[in-house]
Design a protein around this motif. Structure first.
Motif, PDB file in Angstrom:
ATOM      1  N   CYS A 245       0.287  -1.112  -0.458  1.00  0.00           N
ATOM      2  CA  CYS A 245       0.371   0.519   0.204  1.00  0.00           C
ATOM      3  C   CYS A 245       1.066   1.592  -0.115  1.00  0.00           C
ATOM      4  CB  CYS A 245      -1.111  -0.140   1.106  1.00  0.00           C
ATOM      5  SG  CYS A 245      -2.314  -1.096   0.947  1.00  0.00           S
ATOM      6  N   PRO A 246       2.065   1.247   0.779  1.00  0.00           N
ATOM      7  CA  PRO A 246       3.291   2.561   1.135  1.00  0.00           C
ATOM      8  C   PRO A 246       3.216   2.913  -0.576  1.00  0.00           C
ATOM      9  CG  PRO A 246       3.450   1.562   2.239  1.00  0.00           C
ATOM     10  CD  PRO A 246       2.383   0.471   2.132  1.00  0.00           C
ATOM     11  N   ARG A 247       3.498   1.997  -1.189  1.00  0.00           N
ATOM     12  CA  ARG A 247       3.989   2.347  -2.770  1.00  0.00           C
ATOM     13  C   ARG A 247       3.498   1.807  -4.012  1.00  0.00           C
ATOM     14  NH1 ARG A 247       7.386  -0.471   1.229  1.00  0.00           N
ATOM     15  NH2 ARG A 247       8.971   0.065   2.315  1.00  0.00           N
ATOM     16  N   PHE A 248       2.033   1.675  -3.599  1.00  0.00           N
ATOM     17  CA  PHE A 248       1.206   1.348  -5.186  1.00  0.00           C
ATOM     18  C   PHE A 248       0.992   3.052  -5.474  1.00  0.00           C
ATOM     19  CE2 PHE A 248      -0.614  -2.094  -2.874  1.00  0.00           C
ATOM     20  CZ  PHE A 248       0.123  -3.365  -3.635  1.00  0.00           C
ATOM     21  N   GLY A 249       1.744   3.094  -6.514  1.00  0.00           N
ATOM     22  CA  GLY A 249       1.406   4.371  -7.585  1.00  0.00           C
ATOM     23  C   GLY A 249       2.299   5.246  -6.893  1.00  0.00           C
ATOM     24  N   ASN A 250       3.201   5.022  -6.358  1.00  0.00           N
ATOM     25  CA  ASN A 250       4.427   5.960  -6.175  1.00  0.00           C
ATOM     26  C   ASN A 250       5.999   5.235  -6.826  1.00  0.00           C
ATOM     27  OD1 ASN A 250       3.169   7.737  -4.168  1.00  0.00           O
ATOM     28  ND2 ASN A 250       3.053   6.020  -3.038  1.00  0.00           N
ATOM     29  N   VAL A 251       5.879   3.638  -6.716  1.00  0.00           N
ATOM     30  CA  VAL A 251       7.044   3.195  -7.194  1.00  0.00           C
ATOM     31  C   VAL A 251       6.387   1.936  -8.515  1.00  0.00           C
ATOM     32  CG1 VAL A 251       8.858   3.736  -5.173  1.00  0.00           C
ATOM     33  CG2 VAL A 251       7.528   1.078  -5.232  1.00  0.00           C
ATOM     34  N   ASN A 252       7.165   1.317  -9.436  1.00  0.00           N
ATOM     35  CA  ASN A 252       6.507   0.706 -10.226  1.00  0.00           C
ATOM     36  C   ASN A 252       6.832  -0.622  -9.104  1.00  0.00           C
ATOM     37  OD1 ASN A 252       6.345   2.009 -12.418  1.00  0.00           O
ATOM     38  ND2 ASN A 252       8.534   1.624 -13.455  1.00  0.00           N
ATOM     39  N   ILE A 253       5.862  -1.428  -9.300  1.00  0.00           N
ATOM     40  CA  ILE A 253       5.570  -2.518  -8.549  1.00  0.00           C
ATOM     41  C   ILE A 253       4.634  -3.904  -8.983  1.00  0.00           C
ATOM     42  CG2 ILE A 253       4.216  -1.788  -6.504  1.00  0.00           C
ATOM     43  CD1 ILE A 253       4.706  -3.159  -4.686  1.00  0.00           C
ATOM     44  N   TRP A 254       4.775  -5.020  -8.832  1.00  0.00           N
ATOM     45  CA  TRP A 254       4.713  -6.018  -9.968  1.00  0.00           C
ATOM     46  C   TRP A 254       3.495  -7.023  -8.190  1.00  0.00           C
ATOM     47  CZ3 TRP A 254       7.940  -2.669 -12.469  1.00  0.00           C
ATOM     48  CH2 TRP A 254       7.190  -2.631 -13.507  1.00  0.00           C
ATOM     49  N   TRP A 255       2.669  -7.339  -8.347  1.00  0.00           N
ATOM     50  CA  TRP A 255       3.002  -8.779  -7.204  1.00  0.00           C
ATOM     51  C   TRP A 255       3.224  -9.567  -7.000  1.00  0.00           C
ATOM     52  CZ3 TRP A 255       3.196  -5.703  -2.262  1.00  0.00           C
ATOM     53  CH2 TRP A 255       2.884  -6.768  -0.972  1.00  0.00           C
ATOM     54  N   TYR A 256       3.213 -10.542  -6.226  1.00  0.00           N
ATOM     55  CA  TYR A 256       2.775 -12.503  -6.589  1.00  0.00           C
ATOM     56  C   TYR A 256       1.691 -12.522  -5.730  1.00  0.00           C
ATOM     57  CZ  TYR A 256       3.838 -16.510  -8.311  1.00  0.00           C
ATOM     58  OH  TYR A 256       4.171 -18.132  -8.512  1.00  0.00           O
ATOM     59  N   THR A 257       1.068 -13.132  -6.176  1.00  0.00           N
ATOM     60  CA  THR A 257      -0.159 -12.981  -7.661  1.00  0.00           C
ATOM     61  C   THR A 257      -1.299 -12.323  -7.710  1.00  0.00           C
ATOM     62  OG1 THR A 257       0.344 -14.293  -9.734  1.00  0.00           O
ATOM     63  CG2 THR A 257       0.125 -15.470  -7.728  1.00  0.00           C
ATOM     64  N   LEU A 258      -1.396 -12.652  -8.522  1.00  0.00           N
ATOM     65  CA  LEU A 258      -3.031 -12.251  -8.969  1.00  0.00           C
ATOM     66  C   LEU A 258      -3.810 -13.764  -8.526  1.00  0.00           C
ATOM     67  CD1 LEU A 258      -5.381 -10.576  -9.670  1.00  0.00           C
ATOM     68  CD2 LEU A 258      -5.805 -11.538 -11.694  1.00  0.00           C
ATOM     69  N   GLN A 259      -3.370 -14.731  -9.331  1.00  0.00           N
ATOM     70  CA  GLN A 259      -4.357 -16.416  -8.683  1.00  0.00           C
ATOM     71  C   GLN A 259      -3.115 -17.573  -9.411  1.00  0.00           C
ATOM     72  OE1 GLN A 259      -6.911 -17.729 -11.799  1.00  0.00           O
ATOM     73  NE2 GLN A 259      -7.893 -18.569 -10.513  1.00  0.00           N
ATOM     74  N   ASP A 260      -2.768 -18.374  -8.339  1.00  0.00           N
ATOM     75  CA  ASP A 260      -2.129 -19.582  -8.957  1.00  0.00           C
ATOM     76  C   ASP A 260      -3.098 -20.691  -8.445  1.00  0.00           C
ATOM     77  OD1 ASP A 260      -2.271 -18.902  -6.042  1.00  0.00           O
ATOM     78  OD2 ASP A 260      -0.056 -19.026  -6.262  1.00  0.00           O
TER      79      ASP A 260
END
Length: 456
Positions: free
Chosen positions: A273-288
């Motif tokens: 949350c503190p980084r969303f919209g502020n730095v490039n970030i790709w979370w792991y993961t939507l669905q696995d």
């Protein structure tokens, strides 16, 4: 003067809207079957519609340019899916393998340039490789992480990509490499030639897997910040992109780390949350977890693809950092970690939490086989596993391997060393809601511009 003031505000809007925010996507489902355009479209659409995120997850990181199952190294069908859903792309070229196998990645990329119109406008970056240096390092070999490549091979492949896209619509796209902080720092001997050749450094960080340290969820934020700041220390001022991070909703106990939806939400709130919209970030993961559930499982949605997450993603009442504050926070973490001695390779084994499946040979090189480690995106990992599996939503931490409200029992098999005793001092922050997501940040920025224009 009024016009120059407007330009300054517009520039700040462009900066605010520049950060990419999304998920990692492999080339297969969890049972090894391949993903095709319709599958990618469904995934990208679900990500954009996730409840509580205000449509902020509009980017996709790919591990390979080759469509799984193709016999002629055809381009990934994630590309036309991104074009249809207006999803930005961090392209990946799988760099571990023979020269011919990497050449096939280049061929797929250059073929795509002539196959679809306009898709290159969606590309925010290209990564040459993923954790290749880690797998080739002493740390990776000790963890049996699989086959990797050394810095000399990786540098040659970075230069090969640059030559291939020279004079094309991708020529100005920033090129980087993705790895763990242990690979970037390399125990005091960082891969300086690789760092000099790229535009940004991607960091994969999984405190859950740091099972030789004090890695309870209460230490997740500080361990993550140490990973980023250690990478910043060798980056020579180049941008750091967060290319993989997350906490599992179910899985084995890793020393003090328990997989649960409660802990996954805590990690999302404190790290994401503190980084969303502020730095490039790709979370792991939507669905696995479709069609089978891996151990551990990191998906923010369950086995049925939907826009309803397993836990609250709204970031309500969570502090938000500016991009400068995020860097300051990581620097503070680095100072704290250095003084405690917790960031040396001898005491911090980063077991691979990325979607690497060393025993599966499909998905990256079309339908061909390879002896290399392959990225299939199914959530496989290499770590010293415990015998207990936590599947519940408990936020408990345990040194004995108890699984909270989940099932299973037993003791964790990983050795434990002392880790950081407290989180570093945080930067100045403001309370944020869902507006911390990228699309909402853009709305806020335009609002600020509108107010500024009225006062000119």
């Amino acid at each position: 003067m009024h016009f120059s003031g407007l330009l300054a505000v517009a520039a700040s809007v462009a900066s605010a809207s520049a950060a990419s925010q999304g998920f990692n996507y492999g080339s297969t489902k969890s049972d090894g079957t391949f993903l095709y355009q319709a599958d990618y479209e469904s995934l990208f659409t679900a990500a954009q519609g996730l409840t509580g995120t205000n449509g902020g997850f509009t980017s996709a990181r790919l591990y390979t340019t080759i469509q799984g199952g193709s016999s002629t190294n055809e381009p990934s069908e994630a590309i036309p899916a991104a074009l249809k859903t207006k999803t930005s792309l961090l392209l990946g070229l799988w760099a571990t393998g023979t020269d011919g196998e990497f050449a096939a990645q280049i061929t797929a990329l250059t073929t795509a340039l002539g196959q679809w119109s306009g898709w290159t406008d969606l590309v925010v970056g290209i990564s040459v490789g993923s954790e290749d240096l880690y797998r080739d390092s002493a740390t990776g070999k000790a963890a049996s992480a699989g086959v990797g490549e050394d810095a000399t091979v990786l540098l040659a492949r970075i230069n090969q990509l640059k030559a291939a896209i020279k004079g094309t619509a991708l020529e100005q796209v920033p090129i980087g490499h993705v790895d763990t902080w242990t690979a970037w720092t390399n125990d005091g001997s960082p891969p300086t030639d690789v760092i000099s050749a790229i535009d940004w450094l991607g960091v994969d960080a999984y405190p859950y897997f740091q099972n030789t340290q004090s890695n309870a969820i209460t230490s997740g934020k500080s361990l993550f910040e140490q990973a980023v700041s250690n990478t910043q220390a060798v980056a020579n001022g180049k941008d750091i992109w967060i290319t993989e991070t997350g906490w599992p909703v179910s899985g084995s106990v890793e020393n003090l780390a328990i997989a649960s939806t409660d802990n996954a939400k805590t990690y999302w709130d404190e790290v994401g949350c503190p980084r969303f919209g502020n730095v490039n970030i790709w979370w792991y993961t939507l669905q696995d977890a479709a069609p089978t559930t891996p151990v551990p499982s990191f998906g923010v949605v369950g086995s049925t693809l939907s826009t309803t997450p397993l836990y609250d993603l709204s970031c309500s009442n969570v502090t938000s950092l500016s991009s400068n504050d995020a860097s300051s926070s990581s620097s503070s973490a680095s100072a704290s970690a250095t003084s405690s001695g917790a960031t040396t390779l001898a005491t911090a084994v980063v077991s691979s939490g990325s979607p690497l499946t060393p025993t599966q040979g499909s998905g990256v090189y079309g339908s061909g086989n390879s002896s290399s480690v392959l990225a299939t995106g199914t959530g496989g990992y290499v770590a010293s596993k415990s015998s207990s599996v936590a599947t519940g939503g408990s936020n408990l931490t345990s040194s004995s391997g108890s699984s909270g409200s989940g099932s299973g029992s037993g003791s964790a098999s990983a050795s434990k060393t002392s880790g950081p005793t407290s989180a570093p001092a945080g930067p100045t922050a403001t309370t944020a809601s869902a507006a911390s997501f990228m699309s909402a940040s853009l709305v806020a920025a335009f609002g600020a511009m509108f107010v500024a224009v009225l006062t000119l």
